[in-house]
Design a protein around this motif. Structure first.
Motif, PDB file in Angstrom:
ATOM      1  N   GLY A   1      84.990  43.254  30.465  1.00  0.00           N
ATOM      2  CA  GLY A   1      85.217  43.045  29.042  1.00  0.00           C
ATOM      3  C   GLY A   1      84.965  44.221  28.131  1.00  0.00           C
ATOM      4  O   GLY A   1      84.916  44.070  26.907  1.00  0.00           O
ATOM      5  N   TYR A   2      84.790  45.429  28.715  1.00  0.00           N
ATOM      6  CA  TYR A   2      84.580  46.627  27.907  1.00  0.00           C
ATOM      7  C   TYR A   2      85.905  47.365  27.723  1.00  0.00           C
ATOM      8  O   TYR A   2      86.661  47.541  28.683  1.00  0.00           O
ATOM      9  CB  TYR A   2      83.589  47.578  28.579  1.00  0.00           C
ATOM     10  CG  TYR A   2      82.182  47.063  28.677  1.00  0.00           C
ATOM     11  CD1 TYR A   2      81.205  47.477  27.777  1.00  0.00           C
ATOM     12  CD2 TYR A   2      81.817  46.163  29.680  1.00  0.00           C
ATOM     13  CE1 TYR A   2      79.899  47.020  27.873  1.00  0.00           C
ATOM     14  CE2 TYR A   2      80.514  45.694  29.776  1.00  0.00           C
ATOM     15  CZ  TYR A   2      79.559  46.127  28.871  1.00  0.00           C
ATOM     16  OH  TYR A   2      78.278  45.666  28.973  1.00  0.00           O
ATOM     17  N   ALA A   3      86.160  47.832  26.520  1.00  0.00           N
ATOM     18  CA  ALA A   3      87.334  48.665  26.267  1.00  0.00           C
ATOM     19  C   ALA A   3      86.923  50.130  26.366  1.00  0.00           C
ATOM     20  O   ALA A   3      85.924  50.537  25.761  1.00  0.00           O
ATOM     21  CB  ALA A   3      87.903  48.371  24.885  1.00  0.00           C
ATOM     22  N   GLN A   4      87.676  50.895  27.119  1.00  0.00           N
ATOM     23  CA  GLN A   4      87.427  52.333  27.156  1.00  0.00           C
ATOM     24  C   GLN A   4      88.097  52.943  25.933  1.00  0.00           C
ATOM     25  O   GLN A   4      89.294  52.824  25.743  1.00  0.00           O
ATOM     26  CB  GLN A   4      88.017  52.959  28.428  1.00  0.00           C
ATOM     27  CG  GLN A   4      87.742  54.458  28.529  1.00  0.00           C
ATOM     28  CD  GLN A   4      88.224  55.061  29.834  1.00  0.00           C
ATOM     29  OE1 GLN A   4      88.994  54.442  30.565  1.00  0.00           O
ATOM     30  NE2 GLN A   4      87.781  56.268  30.135  1.00  0.00           N
ATOM     31  N   TYR A   5      87.302  53.588  25.073  1.00  0.00           N
ATOM     32  CA  TYR A   5      87.897  54.168  23.872  1.00  0.00           C
ATOM     33  C   TYR A   5      87.814  55.694  23.865  1.00  0.00           C
ATOM     34  O   TYR A   5      88.362  56.347  22.985  1.00  0.00           O
ATOM     35  CB  TYR A   5      87.264  53.567  22.610  1.00  0.00           C
ATOM     36  CG  TYR A   5      85.818  53.942  22.341  1.00  0.00           C
ATOM     37  CD1 TYR A   5      85.493  54.954  21.445  1.00  0.00           C
ATOM     38  CD2 TYR A   5      84.775  53.268  22.965  1.00  0.00           C
ATOM     39  CE1 TYR A   5      84.177  55.280  21.169  1.00  0.00           C
ATOM     40  CE2 TYR A   5      83.458  53.582  22.695  1.00  0.00           C
ATOM     41  CZ  TYR A   5      83.159  54.594  21.804  1.00  0.00           C
ATOM     42  OH  TYR A   5      81.850  54.931  21.540  1.00  0.00           O
ATOM     43  N   GLU A   6      87.147  56.249  24.877  1.00  0.00           N
ATOM     44  CA  GLU A   6      87.054  57.705  25.033  1.00  0.00           C
ATOM     45  C   GLU A   6      86.795  57.967  26.505  1.00  0.00           C
ATOM     46  O   GLU A   6      86.425  57.045  27.251  1.00  0.00           O
ATOM     47  CB  GLU A   6      85.922  58.241  24.138  1.00  0.00           C
ATOM     48  CG  GLU A   6      85.842  59.752  24.025  1.00  0.00           C
ATOM     49  CD  GLU A   6      84.896  60.394  25.038  1.00  0.00           C
ATOM     50  OE1 GLU A   6      84.905  61.620  25.149  1.00  0.00           O
ATOM     51  OE2 GLU A   6      84.146  59.645  25.704  1.00  0.00           O
ATOM     52  N   ILE A   7      86.999  59.181  26.956  1.00  0.00           N
ATOM     53  CA  ILE A   7      86.907  59.495  28.383  1.00  0.00           C
ATOM     54  C   ILE A   7      85.651  58.930  29.023  1.00  0.00           C
ATOM     55  O   ILE A   7      85.687  58.391  30.130  1.00  0.00           O
ATOM     56  CB  ILE A   7      86.997  61.028  28.597  1.00  0.00           C
ATOM     57  CG1 ILE A   7      88.437  61.509  28.380  1.00  0.00           C
ATOM     58  CG2 ILE A   7      86.523  61.426  29.997  1.00  0.00           C
ATOM     59  CD1 ILE A   7      88.619  63.005  28.515  1.00  0.00           C
ATOM     60  N   SER A   8      84.517  59.008  28.325  1.00  0.00           N
ATOM     61  CA  SER A   8      83.239  58.604  28.910  1.00  0.00           C
ATOM     62  C   SER A   8      82.587  57.422  28.209  1.00  0.00           C
ATOM     63  O   SER A   8      81.436  57.104  28.503  1.00  0.00           O
ATOM     64  CB  SER A   8      82.260  59.793  28.881  1.00  0.00           C
ATOM     65  OG  SER A   8      82.781  60.899  29.580  1.00  0.00           O
ATOM     66  N   ASN A   9      83.298  56.759  27.298  1.00  0.00           N
ATOM     67  CA  ASN A   9      82.659  55.738  26.468  1.00  0.00           C
ATOM     68  C   ASN A   9      83.405  54.408  26.496  1.00  0.00           C
ATOM     69  O   ASN A   9      84.637  54.355  26.380  1.00  0.00           O
ATOM     70  CB  ASN A   9      82.543  56.238  25.030  1.00  0.00           C
ATOM     71  CG  ASN A   9      81.423  57.233  24.876  1.00  0.00           C
ATOM     72  OD1 ASN A   9      80.281  56.866  24.607  1.00  0.00           O
ATOM     73  ND2 ASN A   9      81.717  58.510  25.075  1.00  0.00           N
ATOM     74  N   PHE A  10      82.597  53.326  26.599  1.00  0.00           N
ATOM     75  CA  PHE A  10      83.115  51.973  26.770  1.00  0.00           C
ATOM     76  C   PHE A  10      82.315  51.031  25.872  1.00  0.00           C
ATOM     77  O   PHE A  10      81.095  51.172  25.748  1.00  0.00           O
ATOM     78  CB  PHE A  10      82.967  51.534  28.225  1.00  0.00           C
ATOM     79  CG  PHE A  10      83.569  52.501  29.222  1.00  0.00           C
ATOM     80  CD1 PHE A  10      84.830  52.263  29.759  1.00  0.00           C
ATOM     81  CD2 PHE A  10      82.878  53.647  29.610  1.00  0.00           C
ATOM     82  CE1 PHE A  10      85.382  53.152  30.674  1.00  0.00           C
ATOM     83  CE2 PHE A  10      83.428  54.548  30.518  1.00  0.00           C
ATOM     84  CZ  PHE A  10      84.685  54.294  31.057  1.00  0.00           C
ATOM     85  N   ALA A  11      83.002  50.063  25.274  1.00  0.00           N
ATOM     86  CA  ALA A  11      82.287  49.175  24.345  1.00  0.00           C
ATOM     87  C   ALA A  11      83.007  47.847  24.204  1.00  0.00           C
ATOM     88  O   ALA A  11      84.215  47.736  24.441  1.00  0.00           O
ATOM     89  CB  ALA A  11      82.171  49.840  22.972  1.00  0.00           C
ATOM     90  N   TYR A  12      82.225  46.846  23.816  1.00  0.00           N
ATOM     91  CA  TYR A  12      82.849  45.607  23.367  1.00  0.00           C
ATOM     92  C   TYR A  12      83.611  45.908  22.077  1.00  0.00           C
ATOM     93  O   TYR A  12      83.284  46.858  21.347  1.00  0.00           O
ATOM     94  CB  TYR A  12      81.801  44.531  23.088  1.00  0.00           C
ATOM     95  CG  TYR A  12      81.046  44.042  24.304  1.00  0.00           C
ATOM     96  CD1 TYR A  12      81.598  44.096  25.586  1.00  0.00           C
ATOM     97  CD2 TYR A  12      79.763  43.504  24.163  1.00  0.00           C
ATOM     98  CE1 TYR A  12      80.904  43.624  26.690  1.00  0.00           C
ATOM     99  CE2 TYR A  12      79.057  43.035  25.271  1.00  0.00           C
ATOM    100  CZ  TYR A  12      79.631  43.107  26.531  1.00  0.00           C
ATOM    101  OH  TYR A  12      78.938  42.659  27.624  1.00  0.00           O
TER     102      TYR A  12
END
Length: 378
Positions: free
Chosen positions: A231-242
């Motif tokens: 359920g995490y969206a990757q929004y940058e090469i190394s970063n993931f978030a709800y």
């Protein structure tokens, strides 16, 4: 216009084996004097801060939580005195799990800190010792409990892969534990062995065994797949978030926007000038004592360099670089400036153009640095 402020606390109770940031062992350092110097540096930036729309503040290090409760309170009071808070939406402090007490977290909440960024790195105790970390998993669990008690809105943790002798099973276990804890934001970085670190010295002597490129790529691929599955969206090469929990301060960097950097060794970008402060404490503090900004180096960023930065910073984001925003900012169509480079990357299937954005493909994320080189022409 300045949108963010970064504040550097360069003190640590333990120096990690991989860290190359500007830092000093806490004992016998002029910590109180340094905090007062930070306040004075804020005064020196008063005109820029007055005209800024500060949306994010990020206290990094070093280790901000190495400060005592009294020292932390003084720092937070100075921030509230000198930095405009009217537009603030995100106020982050980095933290070591074993230094966060309930009292410190209550103090942070009192002063409006609404996001913690914890250096967990791994949930494997043996690997923590290899890294030179002093916390245990129990410290992490305790902080999460404190966060509930203090109604902390957001917590992020850092994880690392590609560690010395790290196995795929160890990496899977760390991710599984992070998912179990329901952490809303996770940053996951591959280990980079930087000069002037303990790991660098060990590697140069042949005493450090790292996973090969193939295993590291496998770890990154597994990371992306499992983040999506949980359920995490990757929004940058190394970063993931709800959804909605992305780091607004870090997005400021990747959007190539301006920010003030305060503290010894801090970097900033203001009025088209990138600058870095003196790193040594004595030099930093002495310069402030004579009412001068403690800037060691500064460089005005040319139009060509701004366009390059827009590309290699913006391509780190999953959404990529907006063609419309690029043209609005620089008065030239992106493909008019980098048409040849983009055509070659499209042919190699390392980037794609979708919905008026150019972005890395999944394949391109594995070789991001190679892609970024295409846009470094100056």
């Amino acid at each position: 216009m300045v949108r963010g402020v970064y504040i550097h606390i360069p003190f640590c109770h333990q120096i990690c084996n991989y860290c190359d940031f500007n830092k000093f062992f806490f004992q016998n350092q002029p910590v109180d004097e340094y905090i007062e110097a930070l306040g004075q540096e804020m005064v020196l930036w008063a005109d820029d801060l007055k005209n800024a729309s500060v949306e994010t503040i990020f206290i990094g290090g070093g280790t901000p939580t190495s400060l005592s409760v009294k020292q932390l309170e003084r720092l937070l009071a100075l921030i509230h005195t000198h930095i405009p808070m009217d537009s603030l939406v995100e106020f982050t402090s980095e933290a070591n799990p074993d230094e966060l007490t309930l009292e410190k977290m209550q103090l942070m909440r009192k002063f409006g800190v609404n996001r913690l960024s914890m250096g967990v790195q791994t949930f494997d105790q043996e690997l923590l010792q290899v890294l030179g970390r002093t916390h245990s998993n129990d410290h992490v669990y305790k902080v999460i409990e404190y966060a509930k008690q203090t109604n902390f809105p957001s917590i992020s943790i850092d994880l690392m892969y590609g560690l010395p002798n790290q196995t795929m099973d160890q990496w899977k276990a760390s991710l599984k534990e992070a998912f179990r804890l329901n952490i809303p934001h996770i940053s996951a970085y591959s280990l980079l062995v930087e000069p002037k670190t303990i790991f660098y010295n060990l590697l140069s002597k042949g005493k450090l065994t790292l996973p090969g490129e193939d295993l590291e790529a496998e770890m990154y691929s597994y990371l992306m797949d499992e983040m999506k599955r949980n359920g995490y969206a990757q929004y940058e090469i190394s970063n993931f978030a709800y959804k909605g929990i992305e780091s607004k301060h870090n997005l400021l960097y990747w959007d190539n926007d301006e920010y003030i950097g305060l503290g010894a060794g801090a970097h900033g970008y203001v009025n088209s000038v990138r600058y870095s402060n003196h790193g040594p404490l004595k030099k930093y503090m002495h310069t402030i004592e004579v009412d001068e900004k403690p800037i060691m180096m500064q460089k005005e960023v040319s139009q060509v360099e701004k366009m390059e930065e827009e590309m290699f910073l913006g391509l780190r984001k999953n959404e990529g670089v907006s063609l419309a925003r690029f043209e609005q900012r620089y008065g030239q169509a992106l493909q008019g400036v980098y048409g040849k480079e983009i055509d070659e990357l499209l042919e190699k299937e390392l980037v794609s153009i979708e919905n008026n954005f150019i972005k890395l493909t999944k394949r391109g994320r594995f070789v991001g640095n190679e892609v970024f080189q295409y846009f470094l022409t100056s």
